[in-house]
Design a protein around this motif. Structure first.
Motif: not given
Length: 385
Positions: A246-264
């Protein structure tokens, strides 16, 4: 703490010396206070159903104490009262009225408490720091060959990185990376050297440089985190996780990236982000979420309730048409439980939510409103359709 002192406290018969011992134990921890309150509630609510004199006589007939008279009876009265109270909380059988009549006390499941502010900081030299042992406003460590960066604990328990303005940045150590990780039932917040705020969810880890040199700000994430990225149009902020960047310059966001789940899942609250995965690129707008799956080459984008995505950061469980298994994964990470399924629950969906500071039993009651059943066996939760 002898159990008889607890019973004497309930009966208001403590001597001044015993009262001092009890008060010291009671004020020592919340766990001790909860334990006493549970015993007191059980004793007050249920002991009237038990004939303590008969219980005393039954045991007194079977034992021959070394003491005698009034002292002997007083001692065993407390022992019996303690035993009865323990029996009422454990589901063991006990006798009343006659030896032939047995009443089974319903077992009261042990409460499973929620998680809290817990984290581990791993320095570039491999040293690990348990953050619960660090006091507010403490200096945690100094990093870099010439102590370019000071790591401190803020007054509200947030890790902060302070760059020494007098340090010789031409000799910065390019390998000075730290890692903040959270265990099951833990969350932690950090402010990186560029001012970016990161809120780390349970069972997660973020690896980052102690200061951002070069023309990019790159961090690596496992698990889930919410980012409030400090603006710097000349130095993009990049979050690498699993199959995407994920590339940003300045912002607010959430990342859900658990290894035991198939979707990021990447959820944008404000500004814009570019999500790249498997030679695919997508630009998100506020209110949108990208889904990157292991077995799909295309980045899926959909409109979502952003508050549901970051509810964990605000101390809430919030479900927006969430499937049962994804909900239970959240509970596994927050309460340290194991979940087993009995029957088909694939079509069960949840809306609504509750607070994360509640015991697990209270959360399960909310979920049961969706016609699902739970059975608690220790730290294992069995789910029935």
């Amino acid at each position: 703490m002898e159990f008889k002192l607890i019973i004497k406290k309930i009966n208001d018969t403590l001597t001044p010396e015993e009262a001092s011992i009890f008060d010291t134990w009671y004020n020592e921890s919340a766990l001790n206070r909860d334990y006493f309150n549970n015993v007191q509630n059980n004793f007050e609510n249920d002991s009237k159903e038990v004939d303590l004199d008969l219980a005393w006589k039954s045991i007194n007939d079977k034992i021959t104490p070394k003491t005698s008279g009034k002292n002997k009876k007083a001692y065993y009265k407390y022992a019996i009262a303690a035993s009865v109270t323990l029996l009422m909380g454990s589901g063991i059988f006990y006798f009343t009225k006659s030896k032939k009549q047995i009443i089974q006390v319903a077992e009261k499941p042990q409460e499973i408490a929620p998680g809290g502010n817990r984290g581990i900081l791993t320095l570039s030299n491999g040293k690990q720091i348990i953050l619960a042992n660090i006091s507010a406003k403490d200096t945690i460590a100094k990093e870099g060959k010439q102590e370019e960066v000071t790591i401190k604990m803020s007054a509200n328990g947030v890790i902060t990185y302070i760059i020494n303005p007098n340090a010789d940045t031409s000799k910065n150590d390019p390998n000075a990376f730290n890692t903040l990780s959270t265990p099951t039932g833990g969350q932690y917040n950090i402010v990186l050297a560029d001012g970016t705020k990161v809120f780390l969810n349970a069972v997660s880890a973020i690896k980052y440089p102690t200061q951002f040199n070069g023309n990019q700000r790159i961090v690596e994430l496992e698990g889930e985190a919410y980012f409030e990225v400090a603006k710097n149009k000349n130095k993009p902020f990049i979050v690498k996780s699993s199959n995407q960047a994920i590339e940003v310059l300045g912002t607010h966001f959430n990342v859900h990236a658990y290894e035991n789940e198939t979707v990021v899942k990447t959820t944008l609250l404000e500004g814009s982000v570019a999500v790249t995965s498997k030679n695919q690129k997508a630009i998100l707008k506020p209110g949108q979420q990208s889904n990157v799956a292991d077995n799909v080459n295309k980045i899926a984008i959909r409109e979502v309730d952003t508050q549901a995505a970051i509810a964990w950061k605000n101390g809430r469980f919030k479900f927006d048409n969430a499937d049962l298994k994804s909900v239970m994964k959240q509970l596994e990470r927050w309460y340290g439980i194991k979940v087993e399924y009995r029957g088909d629950v694939s079509d069960v969906r949840f809306n609504g939510g509750t607070f994360m500071n509640k015991n697990l039993s209270e959360v399960l009651k909310v979920l049961e409103l969706s016609n699902i059943k739970f059975k608690v066996e220790g730290k294992t939760i069995i789910v029935y359709p």
